[in-house]
Design a protein around this motif. Structure first.
Motif, short mmCIF file in Angstrom:
data_model
loop_
_atom_site.label_atom_id
_atom_site.label_comp_id
_atom_site.label_asym_id
_atom_site.label_seq_id
_atom_site.Cartn_x
_atom_site.Cartn_y
_atom_site.Cartn_z
N TYR A 215 38.28 -32.17 -9.38
CA TYR A 215 38.20 -32.34 -7.93
C TYR A 215 39.60 -32.40 -7.31
N ARG A 216 39.65 -32.06 -6.03
CA ARG A 216 40.89 -32.24 -5.26
C ARG A 216 41.02 -33.67 -4.76
N ALA A 217 39.93 -34.45 -4.84
CA ALA A 217 39.92 -35.86 -4.45
C ALA A 217 40.32 -36.05 -2.99
N ASN A 218 39.80 -35.19 -2.13
CA ASN A 218 39.91 -35.41 -0.69
C ASN A 218 38.66 -34.81 -0.04
N ASN A 219 38.52 -35.02 1.24
CA ASN A 219 37.32 -34.56 1.96
C ASN A 219 37.70 -33.56 3.04
N ASN A 220 38.39 -32.50 2.60
CA ASN A 220 38.96 -31.56 3.57
C ASN A 220 38.15 -30.27 3.68
N ALA A 221 36.86 -30.32 3.43
CA ALA A 221 36.05 -29.09 3.49
C ALA A 221 34.68 -29.40 4.06
N GLU A 222 34.03 -28.34 4.51
CA GLU A 222 32.62 -28.38 4.90
C GLU A 222 31.93 -27.19 4.24
N ALA A 223 30.63 -27.27 4.10
CA ALA A 223 29.92 -26.23 3.36
C ALA A 223 28.48 -26.14 3.84
N TYR A 224 27.80 -25.12 3.36
CA TYR A 224 26.37 -24.98 3.62
C TYR A 224 25.72 -24.29 2.43
N ALA A 225 24.41 -24.44 2.33
CA ALA A 225 23.63 -23.75 1.30
C ALA A 225 22.24 -23.50 1.86
N TYR A 226 21.74 -22.29 1.65
CA TYR A 226 20.35 -22.02 2.03
C TYR A 226 19.76 -21.04 1.03
N GLY A 227 18.44 -21.02 0.96
CA GLY A 227 17.82 -20.13 -0.01
C GLY A 227 16.32 -20.23 -0.01
N LEU A 228 15.72 -19.47 -0.92
CA LEU A 228 14.27 -19.41 -1.07
C LEU A 228 13.94 -19.47 -2.56
N ASP A 229 13.00 -20.35 -2.93
CA ASP A 229 12.56 -20.49 -4.31
C ASP A 229 11.07 -20.20 -4.40
N LEU A 230 10.68 -19.39 -5.39
CA LEU A 230 9.28 -19.04 -5.64
C LEU A 230 8.95 -19.29 -7.09
N ARG A 231 7.76 -19.81 -7.33
CA ARG A 231 7.31 -20.05 -8.71
C ARG A 231 5.81 -19.81 -8.80
N LEU A 232 5.43 -18.94 -9.70
CA LEU A 232 4.02 -18.66 -9.97
C LEU A 232 3.70 -19.16 -11.37
N ASN A 233 2.81 -20.13 -11.47
CA ASN A 233 2.45 -20.65 -12.79
C ASN A 233 0.93 -20.69 -12.94
N GLY A 234 0.49 -20.56 -14.16
CA GLY A 234 -0.95 -20.57 -14.43
C GLY A 234 -1.24 -20.09 -15.83
N GLU A 235 -2.51 -19.88 -16.09
CA GLU A 235 -2.96 -19.47 -17.41
C GLU A 235 -3.01 -17.94 -17.48
N PHE A 236 -1.86 -17.32 -17.64
CA PHE A 236 -1.83 -15.87 -17.83
C PHE A 236 -2.54 -15.52 -19.14
N VAL A 237 -2.44 -16.41 -20.10
CA VAL A 237 -3.21 -16.32 -21.35
C VAL A 237 -4.08 -17.57 -21.40
N PRO A 238 -5.40 -17.42 -21.65
CA PRO A 238 -6.30 -18.58 -21.61
C PRO A 238 -5.80 -19.72 -22.50
N GLY A 239 -5.79 -20.92 -21.91
CA GLY A 239 -5.42 -22.11 -22.67
C GLY A 239 -3.94 -22.39 -22.76
N THR A 240 -3.10 -21.54 -22.15
CA THR A 240 -1.65 -21.76 -22.17
C THR A 240 -1.09 -21.63 -20.76
N GLU A 241 -0.06 -22.42 -20.45
CA GLU A 241 0.58 -22.34 -19.14
C GLU A 241 1.89 -21.58 -19.24
N SER A 242 2.06 -20.62 -18.34
CA SER A 242 3.30 -19.86 -18.25
C SER A 242 3.72 -19.82 -16.79
N TRP A 243 4.98 -19.46 -16.54
CA TRP A 243 5.40 -19.32 -15.15
C TRP A 243 6.53 -18.31 -15.01
#
Length: 821
Positions: free
Chosen positions: A641-669
Motif C-alpha cells: 500500500y501507499r498508506a495514504n487516502n489520495n485516490a477515488e475509484a469505482y466498480a460496476y458489473g454484471l454477474d450471472l449464474r445458472l445452476n441446476g441438475e444438468f445431470v440427474p442427481g448432481t448439481e452443476s453451474w
C-alpha cells in the motif's frame, strides 16, 4: 409394615414424575421437495406440540427412553409421521421433507424460499469441497467458479471480489473472524487454507451488499459453519499433494460433541513441474478442533482451535523461459545461487458461550486470540543471459541460447520478521418478537504487532550496477562512465511496533411481511467502528470513528413464475488493518483513514424446471463508488500500500449464474461476470485498478458414466481476462500500463465410487466403510502457460526492457483416495 406401605405409595407417585423429568429434544428444519423451508408446520405428539418458524425451524421436547410418535402436518403438504426413542438429554436432528398434497394446491410464498436467497447469499454443498479437482482443493477452489470472484493463481487460496483486493474479504468460522498470515508473497508459500473441508457443515457466501451483522470490509463475506457430530466417524483423504484425517464423536447423551482434523500438504508436485528447477522442501501442516458441551437445554459452551506450522525451504537452481515470436525466438536463461527459508506459525483459539434466555432471546459471549510469528529470510543470486534461441529443428543445440543480447545478475536479500497478537471479546444476541428479528453486538479488539522489514535488491547489467528508477542519476553505461554513488535498485528498512484498539457495535432488524398478495422481506441495520492507532516509533496516537448504515429489501411477486427480486446497499467502511498502514518503504502512517464505499446491488432469482429437474438463474448488477482509497501495487499475492487516502475509484458489473441438475442427481453451474473498475490517484485521471478483471467465465460440472454409474466425472473450468499486472511494480501506473495474458485453466477429476450411502455392504472388506472412492486428477488439462507476473530484463545494446513471463503450473497428474468409516 406401615412405613413400607407408605414408601411404596411414594414410589408409585414419584416414579411417573421422574419419568416425565427425563426428556429428549428433537429439532431441525422442515423442507419441501425443492429443499426450501416451510413455516407454520404443526408438530404434535399427544399433548405436546409446536410449530415451525418462518425459517422452517422447530424444536420439540419429548419423553426419553420410550417410543414417541410425532406427526408433522400442514394444510398444503402430506403428513409426515415418525417414531423416536431417544436417551435422556439427547438432542436429535430431524429434517423431514414434506411433499405437496396432490389434491391441494398451495400458493408459492416467500416463506417457502430459502432464507439465504432473500439475503443475496449463495449456499454451497460441503460435499463438493473434496470432490471438485483443483491445485488448491477446498472452499476457495469453489469460490473461484462463482461470478464476481476472480483469481489468476491456482497456487493461491486468495481471491478478489468485484474489483476489491485480497484484504477486502471477510472470513468467519462459526461466527468468529479468522485471519491470514501477513508476509506471504507468492501462492506456493501459502500451503493450507484456514478452512478445513473435512470439518465443514455449511458454506455461505455474499459478494456484496451484505448485512450490518457482518464486519467492516469492502467486498465479500465467507461464512463457514463447522459440524456438530451425532455419532463416531473417521474420514481420511490421501493424494500426491498430501492428506487429511478427521475424527468426530458425540457422547451417549449428545451433550458433548467433538471433531478434530489433521492436515498435511506438500506443494512439490506442483512446484517441481514449473520451469524453475529447484530443491523444494515444504512442510505445511495444521491441527484444528471444534468441541461443544451442552450443560443444560439453555446453556452451551464451544471451543474452536487451530495450530498451523508452515515451513517453506526453497533453493532455485536453473530456469529457462522461451518467449518472443517465430521469427525472433528469444530465451532467458538463469542460474541461481542461495536459498529462501520461510516459516509461518499461527495459533488460534476461540471460546463461545451461548445462553437461550427464552424462546425469544438468545445471548452469546465470544472470546478469541490469534497469534502469528512469521519469518521470511532469503539470499538469492540470479545470473542471467538474454539472447536468441537456436530454432533449427534437428540441430544438437536446438532450443539453446546462441547469442546473448543481455547479461547480468540480480541479488535479492531479505530478513523479515513479524509477530502479531490479536485478541477479541464480543457480546451478541438475537431477539424475536411478532416476526420481527433484532440482532445486536458489541466487540472489542486489541491488535499488537511487532514488525521488522529488511529487503534490498542489487541489479547488475553487463557488469555495471543499475541505479533505481527513482534516481535522478540514471546511468548510461557502458556508453558513458558513471561516477556517482552506487545505490541499491530497491532498499527497504523499517522496524515497527504498533498497537490498534478497536470498538465495534451493530444493531439490525429483519421482518417478513406482505404487500398486497406479494411476500416481502426487510432488513436494516447500522454498524459503528472506532479505533485508535498507537505507533511506538513515531510516538503518535490517532483515533477515528465511522458509521455504516446498510439495508436490504426482497419481494416475491404472486406470479405463476417463481421469481424473487432484491435490492441491497449501504455505506461500507474498511478501517485500516496493519498492512494498510505500512507504506512501500515499511513506514507506518497512523493517519490513514478508512476506505469508504457506497454499494448498490440489484438482483433476481428465477427458479424453473427443465427436463422435469430444478434450475435457477441468478442475476446481479452492482455499482460501487469508493472514496478515501488507499492505492496499492499487487505482485503475485503480495500487496504493498501507499498508506495514504489520495485516490477515488469505482466498480460496476454484471454477474450471472445458472445452476441446476444438468445431470440427474448432481448439481452443476455456469458463471459469467463482467467487471470494470478504475481509480483516480491525485486527480491524474482514471486508470484500471490492479484487480480490473473485465471478463470471467467459469463452469463447475458433475457427471457420471451412464453404463458405469459408480464412475463420477468432475470438471472445473475458469477463464479470466488479463489483469493489469504486467508492468514493473515500481513503475508509475500512469506511464506504464501493461496487462498479463488471459488466464485459462481446466481441471478434470475422475472418481470411482466403491462405497457410498446408496451402496453399503454387510460383509467383506468393504463392510467397515461408509464411503470409499479412488480418483485420478489432471490439473491444467490443456497445458496452458498462464503467467502471474513478469521479470524485467534490460538489453545492454538497445536499452530496451523485455517482459519475461513467470509461468504458473503446467499439466500435472494426481491420484487420490477418499474414505469414511
Amino acid at each position: 409394615m406401615k412405613k413400607l406401605k407408605l414408601t411404596l405409595k411414594l414410589l408409585f407417585v414419584l416414579l411417573p414424575i421422574v419419568a416425565l423429568a427425563q426428556t429428549a429434544t428433537i429439532n431441525g428444519v422442515i423442507l419441501d421437495e425443492f429443499n426450501q423451508p416451510i413455516d407454520a408446520v404443526n408438530i404434535k405428539s399427544g399433548d405436546l406440540g409446536t410449530q415451525t418458524n418462518s425459517n422452517g425451524f422447530f424444536s420439540l421436547k419429548i419423553p426419553a427412553n420410550t417410543d414417541v410418535t410425532v406427526v408433522f402436518s400442514h394444510v398444503s403438504f402430506k403428513n409426515v409421521e415418525a417414531t423416536f426413542n431417544l436417551k435422556n438429554g439427547e438432542i436429535f436432528e430431524f429434517n423431514p421433507i414434506m411433499k405437496q398434497d396432490a389434491v391441494q394446491i398451495s400458493t408459492v410464498v416467500l416463506n417457502g424460499k430459502k432464507r439465504k436467497d432473500v439475503e443475496g447469499i449463495i449456499t454451497i454443498a460441503p460435499d463438493a469441497l473434496i470432490k471438485i479437482p483443483g491445485a488448491q482443493a477446498g472452499v476457495e477452489n469453489l469460490l473461484k467458479t462463482l461470478p464476481g470472484v476472480s483469481s489468476n493463481n491456482e497456487l493461491s487460496t486468495q481471491y478478489s471480489v468485484r474489483g476489491g483486493n485480497y484484504d477486502e474479504n471477510l472470513i468467519y468460522v462459526n461466527g468468529i473472524e479468522v485471519y491470514r498470515p501477513f508476509l506471504i508473497r507468492s501462492g506456493q508459500q501459502e500451503g493450507l487454507s484456514f478452512v478445513n473441508s473435512d470439518l465443514v457443515s455449511n458454506i455461505e457466501f455474499s459478494a456484496g451488499g451484505f448485512q450490518a451483522k457482518y464486519g467492516d470490509k469492502l467486498s465479500s463475506v465467507l461464512d463457514i459453519t463447522y459440524k456438530k457430530p451425532t455419532d463416531f466417524g473417521v474420514a481420511a483423504n490421501l493424494s500426491l499433494l498430501g492428506g487429511s484425517l478427521a475424527v468426530e464423536t458425540a457422547s451417549n447423551d449428545s451433550k458433548f460433541t467433538g471433531i478434530v482434523g489433521l492436515r498435511y500438504r506438500d506443494n512439490s508436485l506442483l512446484v517441481d513441474a514449473q520451469e524453475t528447477e529447484t530443491n523444494f522442501t515444504p512442510t505445511f501442516a495444521d491441527l484444528q478442533s471444534y468441541f461443544t458441551y451442552r450443560f443444560t437445554d439453555k446453556f452451551e459452551l464451544s471451543f474452536l482451535g487451530n495450530a498451523s506450522l508452515n515451513k517453506y525451504n526453497y533453493i532455485p537452481l536453473t530456469r529457462q523461459t522461451n518467449f518472443g515470436t517465430l521469427d525472433n525466438p528469444l530465451a532467458l536463461v538463469v542460474r541461481y545461487e542461495g536459498q529462501e527459508k520461510d516459516q509461518y506459525q499461527t495459533l488460534f483459539g476461540a471460546l463461545s458461550a451461548n445462553y437461550k434466555v427464552n424462546d425469544d432471546l438468545d445471548l452469546s459471549l465470544v472470546t478469541s486470540t490469534y497469534h502469528t510469528t512469521e519469518e521470511e529470510y532469503f539470499d538469492i543470486l540470479a545470473q542471467y543471459a538474454l539472447g536468441e534461441v537456436n530454432s533449427n529443428i534437428g540441430d544438437d543445440n536446438f532450443g539453446e541460447v546462441e547469442f546473448a543480447e543481455g547479461i547480468g545478475s540480480q541479488l535479492n536479500h531479505g530478513r523479515n520478521d513479524l509477530d502479531a497478537l490479536i485478541s477479541t471479546i464480543e457480546a451478541k444476541g438475537t431477539y424475536t418478537k411478532n416476526e420481527n428479528e433484532f440482532k445486536f453486538s458489541i466487540k472489542y479488539t486489541n491488535e499488537d504487532i511487532r514488525d521488522r522489514l529488511v529487503e534490498w535488491e542489487v541489479i547488475d547489467s553487463a557488469g555495471f550496477s543499475i541505479n533505481p528508477p527513482s534516481s535522478d542519476a540514471f546511468n548510461e553505461q557502458p556508453y558513458e562512465p558513471y561516477q556517482g554513488p552506487l545505490e541499491a535498485y530497491q532498499n527497504v528498512r523499517a522496524t515497527n511496533s504498533t498497537v490498534i484498539n478497536r470498538l465495534q457495535a451493530y444493531v439490525q432488524w429483519s421482518l417478513r411481511s406482505k404487500i398486497g398478495e406479494h411476500d416481502v422481506w426487510y432488513n436494516a441495520g447500522v454498524r459503528s467502528h472506532s479505533w485508535t492507532v498507537d505507533d511506538a516509533l513515531s510516538n503518535q496516537s490517532v483515533s477515528q470513528s465511522v458509521f455504516s448504515p446498510r439495508a436490504q429489501f426482497a419481494i416475491k411477486p404472486n406470479w405463476d413464475k417463481d421469481m424473487l427480486f432484491r435490492i441491497s446497499g449501504g455505506l461500507y467502511y474498511q478501517p485500516p488493518f496493519y498492512r494498510e498502514l505500512r507504506d512501500r518503504f515499511g513506514v507506518v502512517n497512523t493517519d490513514v483513514k478508512a476506505q469508504k464505499s457506497v454499494h448498490l446491488v440489484v438482483g433476481n432469482d428465477y427458479s424453473f424446471k427443465i427436463w422435469d429437474r430444478p434450475f435457477k438463474l441468478t442475476s446481479e448488477a452492482y455499482y460501487k463508488k469508493l472514496t478515501d482509497v488507499n492505492p496499492y501495487t499487487l505482485e503475485n499475492v503480495r500487496i504493498r500500500y501507499r498508506a495514504n487516502n489520495n485516490a477515488e475509484a469505482y466498480a460496476y458489473g454484471l454477474d450471472l449464474r445458472l445452476n441446476g441438475e444438468f445431470v440427474p442427481g448432481t448439481e452443476s453451474w455456469f458463471s459469467f461476470g463482467y467487471l470494470k473498475t478504475e481509480e483516480n490517484i491525485n486527480d491524474r485521471g482514471y486508470i484500471p485498478r490492479p484487480t480490473d478483471q473485465r471478463l470471467k467465465f467459469a463452469a463447475l460440472f458433475q457427471d457420471y458414466v451412464p453404463n458405469i454409474p459408480s464412475m463420477k466425472m468432475y470438471l472445473n473450468l475458469v477463464y479470466n481476462t488479463g489483469l493489469p499486472g504486467g508492468s514493473p511494480s515500481y513503475a508509475d501506473p500512469y506511464v506504464y500500463q501493461n496487462r498479463l495474458p488471459d488466464y485459462k485453466r481446466a481441471d478434470v477429476g475422475l472418481q470411482f465410487v466403491l462405497v457410498d450411502k446408496d451402496k453399503q455392504f454387510d460383509s467383506g472388506w468393504k463392510k467397515p466403510f461408509k464411503e470409499l472412492s479412488f480418483g485420478f486428477e489432471i490439473f491444467n488439462v490443456f497445458n496452458v502457460q498462464n503467467s502471474i507476473t513478469n521479470t524485467w530484463v534490460r538489453d545492454v545494446y538497445s536499452k530496451r526492457q523485455y517482459a519475461i513471463p513467470n509461468y504458473l503450473t503446467p499439466r500435472v497428474f494426481n491420484v487420490r483416495t477418499t474414505m469414511r468409516f
